[in-house]
Design an enzyme around this catalytic site. Structure first.
Site, PDB file in Angstrom:
ATOM      1  NE  ARG A 207      -2.457  -1.776   3.481  1.00 39.00           N
ATOM      2  CZ  ARG A 207      -3.018  -2.565   3.763  1.00 39.00           C
ATOM      3  NH1 ARG A 207      -4.394  -3.527   2.905  1.00 39.00           N
ATOM      4  NH2 ARG A 207      -2.788  -3.991   4.233  1.00 39.00           N
ATOM      5  CG  PHE A 223     -11.573  -7.888  -5.652  1.00 37.20           C
ATOM      6  CD1 PHE A 223     -13.468  -8.355  -5.777  1.00 37.20           C
ATOM      7  CD2 PHE A 223     -11.754  -7.645  -6.441  1.00 37.20           C
ATOM      8  CE1 PHE A 223     -13.643  -9.732  -7.156  1.00 37.20           C
ATOM      9  CE2 PHE A 223     -11.435  -8.325  -8.267  1.00 37.20           C
ATOM     10  CZ  PHE A 223     -12.820  -9.245  -7.468  1.00 37.20           C
ATOM     11  CG  ASP A 245     -15.897  -5.795  -1.399  1.00 42.29           C
ATOM     12  OD1 ASP A 245     -14.775  -5.609  -1.731  1.00 42.29           O
ATOM     13  OD2 ASP A 245     -16.629  -6.188  -0.481  1.00 42.29           O
ATOM     14  CG  ASN A 273     -20.063 -10.330  -8.983  1.00 41.24           C
ATOM     15  OD1 ASN A 273     -19.128  -9.773  -9.524  1.00 41.24           O
ATOM     16  ND2 ASN A 273     -20.189 -11.244  -8.322  1.00 41.24           N
ATOM     17  CB  ALA A 274     -14.899  -6.996  -8.421  1.00 44.19           C
ATOM     18  CG  ASP A 294      -6.032  -6.424  -2.308  1.00 42.62           C
ATOM     19  OD1 ASP A 294      -4.857  -7.461  -2.598  1.00 42.62           O
ATOM     20  OD2 ASP A 294      -5.763  -6.412  -1.299  1.00 42.62           O
ATOM     21  CB  CYS A 334      -3.813 -13.529  -1.218  1.00 44.14           C
ATOM     22  SG  CYS A 334      -5.596 -13.401  -1.762  1.00 44.14           S
TER      23      CYS A 334
END
Length: 390
Positions: A207, A223, A245, A273-274, A294, A334
């Site tokens: 960040r 997100f 988000d 919904n992205a 992200d 991730c």
């Protein structure tokens, strides 16, 4: 007396290389009188001692090693391990907010401990570790003297170990929503209801790293969760951030975080919904100087890897189509089942399909309070990439 596990021939190679897991198919013989969670000694097919760990016959990961030595596993064992974890974090400069225990990377498989100021959140994600929860809590209290301890054992992965999903106080009750400081900014953290332990500490360096790329930029973020990247971008001088988000609760905290940091006028939040929004806005040929992605992990098991690849490619393809020439894609994964080389390959293919030229500007992984052990692939999970788009 500890139970005894005898491995099949050659099965000890991964253990000796430093990986602490033993799968059911690698075991020749199990001689365990105690029930699930028992401490067992592991031997090679040639009867050579390989290590000591905890056993769960209900799990495909039958044994998770705690030590390669024949040392006693008791309350003091966990005290010493957790003290080593804290000594390491202090040495590398993490005394406020940090991941205090990072499971296998800290030789405590199945244990996650996050520290938010003087509040500690723990997860005991495997049966053998859960049996030592009281010893772990006592060690944390003795070493850190926190104001409060909370368990977030509402993770579905516990069900694979035959454990229920639970959450609640492991100390006297305390306010579970509070503020932390990160990179000079303030953020609300909800340890009772937020994702994982309440806040994603692993992106704090990344960040900070976006600062040169977001100044004066019009930004789309998908997100956004509770707005940590959003607020950083706005604080670093972004002209405007549109953040998306699907969670109304997360967006409520995101708006509060934007107000807390005095950047609310530079941010707008969209509950949607992205995937749908990225597809629609790309089709509408909307454009931005920077797109930030992200997302949460897209694969929890190997059976989901292909769908995760498809998901990562789709969101990055849509993002690349919306970035103005000379702008930047800031994108993360991730998912530990998607290694770095595969993630970079996905971005390369997305750029080719979007007919955009890209060049890598920055590639990071997780910060040093989430150490990576090269022989344990799952410890190297975070990929953070910034590319310039032509």
């Amino acid at each position: 007396m500890a139970g005894k596990i005898i491995l099949k021939k050659q099965a000890e190679k991964r253990l000796l290389a430093g990986h602490p897991w033993i799968f059911a198919g690698e075991i020749a013989s199990e001689q365990v009188s105690e029930g699930p969670g028992a401490i067992v000694d592991v031997f090679s097919s040639a009867q050579k001692f390989c290590g000591r760990g905890y056993w769960n016959p209900q799990s495909q990961i039958r044994v998770r090693l705690l030590t390669l030595k024949p040392e006693t596993v008791d309350e003091d064992f966990f005290f010493q391990r957790i003290r080593q974890c804290w000594d390491y974090r202090k040495r590398i400069g993490y005394t406020d907010n940090c991941r205090l225990v990072f499971a296998e990377a800290d030789q405590l498989p199945g244990l996650i401990v996050d520290k938010f100021g003087d509040i500690v959140v723990i997860q005991t994600l495997a049966l053998g570790m859960d049996r030592w929860k009281s010893a772990i809590v006592a060690a944390i209290q003795d070493i850190l003297h926190p104001a409060g301890i909370y368990e977030r054992n509402d993770a579905p992965v516990r069900e694979l170990e035959g454990l229920p999903q639970v959450k609640g106080f492991l100390s006297q009750p305390f306010p579970t929503t509070f503020q932390i400081r990160e990179n000079g900014l303030s953020f609300w953290v909800d340890v009772a209801n937020g994702q994982k332990t309440g806040y994603f500490l692993d992106q704090h360096m990344n960040r900070q790293a976006i600062a040169p790329f977001v100044k004066d930029a019009e930004i789309l973020e998908a997100f956004c969760y509770t707005g940590s990247f959003t607020c950083h971008a706005a604080a670093f001088g972004a002209r405007h951030v549109t953040a998306i988000d699907a969670s109304a609760d997360a967006l409520q905290l995101a708006r509060q975080n934007a107000a807390l940091n005095g950047v609310a006028t530079s941010c707008s939040f969209v509950e949607a919904n992205a995937f749908d929004v990225l597809k629609q806005w790309a089709a509408e040929k909307r454009s931005y100087d920077v797109v930030m992605l992200d997302p949460p992990a897209f694969a929890k098991s190997r059976q989901q890897i292909q769908s995760a690849i498809t998901g990562y490619k789709e969101i990055n393809l849509r993002a690349l189509k919306m970035i103005r020439p000379g702008g930047f894609l800031i994108t993360s994964s991730c998912t530990n089942l998607i290694p770095a080389d595969l993630f970079l390959q996905i971005i390369r293919q997305a750029a080719a399909d979007a007919k955009r030229q890209i060049r890598q500007v920055l590639f990071h992984t997780q910060p040093p309070d989430h150490p990576i052990v090269w022989t344990i692939e799952s410890t190297a999970y975070l990929k953070f990439l910034i590319v310039q788009v032509q």
